[in-house]
Design a protein around this motif. Structure first.
Motif, PDB file in Angstrom:
ATOM      1  N   ARG A  18       0.828  -1.208   0.000  1.00  0.00           N
ATOM      2  CA  ARG A  18       0.000   0.000   0.000  1.00  0.00           C
ATOM      3  C   ARG A  18       0.860   1.255   0.000  1.00  0.00           C
ATOM      4  NH1 ARG A  18      -2.135   3.045   4.205  1.00  0.00           N
ATOM      5  NH2 ARG A  18      -3.978   4.265   3.611  1.00  0.00           N
ATOM      6  N   THR A  21       2.194   1.789  -3.463  1.00  0.00           N
ATOM      7  CA  THR A  21       1.160   2.309  -4.362  1.00  0.00           C
ATOM      8  C   THR A  21       0.914   3.785  -4.107  1.00  0.00           C
ATOM      9  OG1 THR A  21       0.100   0.128  -4.388  1.00  0.00           O
ATOM     10  CG2 THR A  21      -1.209   1.986  -5.145  1.00  0.00           C
ATOM     11  N   VAL A  71      -6.873   3.688  -2.091  1.00  0.00           N
ATOM     12  CA  VAL A  71      -6.058   2.554  -1.651  1.00  0.00           C
ATOM     13  C   VAL A  71      -6.204   2.323  -0.151  1.00  0.00           C
ATOM     14  CG1 VAL A  71      -4.380   2.709  -3.514  1.00  0.00           C
ATOM     15  CG2 VAL A  71      -4.031   4.077  -1.461  1.00  0.00           C
ATOM     16  N   THR A  72      -7.346   2.728   0.409  1.00  0.00           N
ATOM     17  CA  THR A  72      -7.623   2.523   1.836  1.00  0.00           C
ATOM     18  C   THR A  72      -8.952   1.805   1.961  1.00  0.00           C
ATOM     19  OG1 THR A  72      -6.449   4.598   2.306  1.00  0.00           O
ATOM     20  CG2 THR A  72      -7.751   3.644   4.097  1.00  0.00           C
ATOM     21  N   TRP A 176      -3.260  -2.980  -6.919  1.00  0.00           N
ATOM     22  CA  TRP A 176      -3.516  -2.940  -5.476  1.00  0.00           C
ATOM     23  C   TRP A 176      -4.823  -3.678  -5.153  1.00  0.00           C
ATOM     24  CZ3 TRP A 176      -2.275  -2.618  -0.648  1.00  0.00           C
ATOM     25  CH2 TRP A 176      -3.226  -2.271   0.310  1.00  0.00           C
TER      26      TRP A 176
END
Length: 384
Positions: A18, A21, A71-72, A176
């Motif tokens: 993460r 990314t 990306v969370t 991801w």
């Protein structure tokens, strides 16, 4: 966009992926800041420089928030929507704030438009991304016409650079998302294994309690009937009920703590003793060769259920139990007379559950009835 299922933050590999990314996506944010900022150096009007700097910084902050949300996976959906609405509002404000900067000398707002096009696939589906791209290109052309810049230059920067950024951003977030789905698959597999183990444990507890409680109920009923006519025998039956209850408690405790190793010989002797004490003539033929523990556990489970069924669902006068081992296969046959049409109650695990259990280890359960004689035959593969 990545799934919203919670990913354990303690997973170091996912944490590093993460971070990588986010770092890669951050390069796009810097581009959306630095390239428009080049127009600030070419703008002689101090007020336009100040307003332009505010617009560029606000856009970069909103862009950062949206990329972070992408990306969370554990971020709540309402926060995702808020970051997207904030980006839309800030993008609209950049038109009056940034567009006049270095008008005609540098396509300042075109780089903002390229960043918007680059982020569209992360936020919307294909139709939505195409619509946003078309709208942004129209705005970029309008800004060029309004500020006296080259329409072609603005459209090329917004469209060409924007599509390239979109491809890079989409690839990174897609990769991801694959990592997130793989991690979720591992978690789901672990949960499934745990659920299967709980189901297996529940079957084992049922096998132990179902057999013992059936015998205890029959013994207690017999003791109650004998009490008025034969107090001495009634007392013996009551003592047997107490012993069976204590034995059931011990077996359940051993099962719970995982210490219960099945002794098939002891199970044969116990079932035969119970049947004989209830007036059923029982003959047992034990295997000449020892049956290994995994197969013995499966046979013992079926044996307990078979003994319970003889007492509960028949008026048997005799029962024969035979276990053989032939190479890689162990076979158990339980035959009894007195079979009637009564079936198991609604809460019984029954032969269907045992057949499902045996199927998971490559075994098979077969039953047949001829007149009043009921035959149960089980085959289980032997590992060693």
């Amino acid at each position: 966009m990545a799934s919203e299922a919670v990913i354990p933050r303690a997973d170091r590999r996912m944490h590093r992926a993460r971070q990588a990314t986010l770092l890669s996506l951050a390069t796009g944010v810097w581009a959306s800041v630095l390239l428009p900022a080049a127009g600030l150096t070419r703008e002689p009007d101090t007020a336009r420089v100040a307003f332009g700097a505010v617009g560029i910084c606000a856009f970069a902050a909103a862009q950062t928030a949206v990329l972070y949300a992408a990306v969370t996976p554990w971020l709540a959906q309402r926060w995702r929507r808020r970051t997207q609405l904030a980006l839309a509002a800030v993008a609209a404000l950049t038109v009056p704030l940034v567009a006049p900067v270095a008008a005609g000398a540098w396509p300042t707002w075109a780089w903002i438009g390229a960043a918007l096009v680059g982020m569209a696939p992360l936020l919307l589906g294909l139709p939505g991304a195409v619509a946003v791209t078309a709208a942004t290109l129209l705005v970029s052309a309008g800004v060029a016409w309004w500020t006296g810049g080259s329409v072609g230059r603005y459209v090329v920067v917004t469209g060409g650079v924007g599509v390239a950024v979109a491809a890079v951003n989409w690839l990174q977030v897609w990769f991801w998302g694959l990592l997130v789905e793989a991690r979720q698959g591992q978690a789901a597999q672990a949960q499934l294994a745990a659920a299967e183990e709980r189901l297996r444990f529940a079957r084992d507890v049922h096998d132990v309690l179902g057999h013992h409680l059936t015998v205890i109920a029959l013994k207690a009923e017999l003791a109650a009937r004998l009490a008025p006519v034969d107090a001495q025998r009634s007392g013996r039956e009551a003592a047997e009920v107490q012993r069976l209850a204590a034995a059931a408690l011990t077996e359940v405790r051993e099962t719970v703590h995982g210490y219960r190793a099945v002794d098939l010989g002891e199970q044969l002797a116990a079932v035969a003793e119970v049947l004989r004490s209830c007036g059923v003539r029982c003959t047992v033929q034990a295997p000449a060769v020892e049956v290994p523990q995994p197969a013995a556990s499966e046979l013992a489970a079926v044996l307990r259920e078979a003994g319970t069924n003889v007492l509960r669902h028949s008026r048997a006068e005799w029962c024969r139990i035979r276990i053989d081992r032939d190479g890689k296969v162990a076979t158990m046959t339980v035959v009894n007379d007195g079979a009637d049409d009564r079936g198991p109650d609604d809460h019984s695990h029954g032969l269907r559950g045992l057949a499902d259990r045996l199927a998971t280890v490559g075994g098979e359960l077969r039953v047949r009835r001829q007149d009043a004689v009921f035959t149960l035959e089980v085959t289980v593969p032997v590992s060693s």
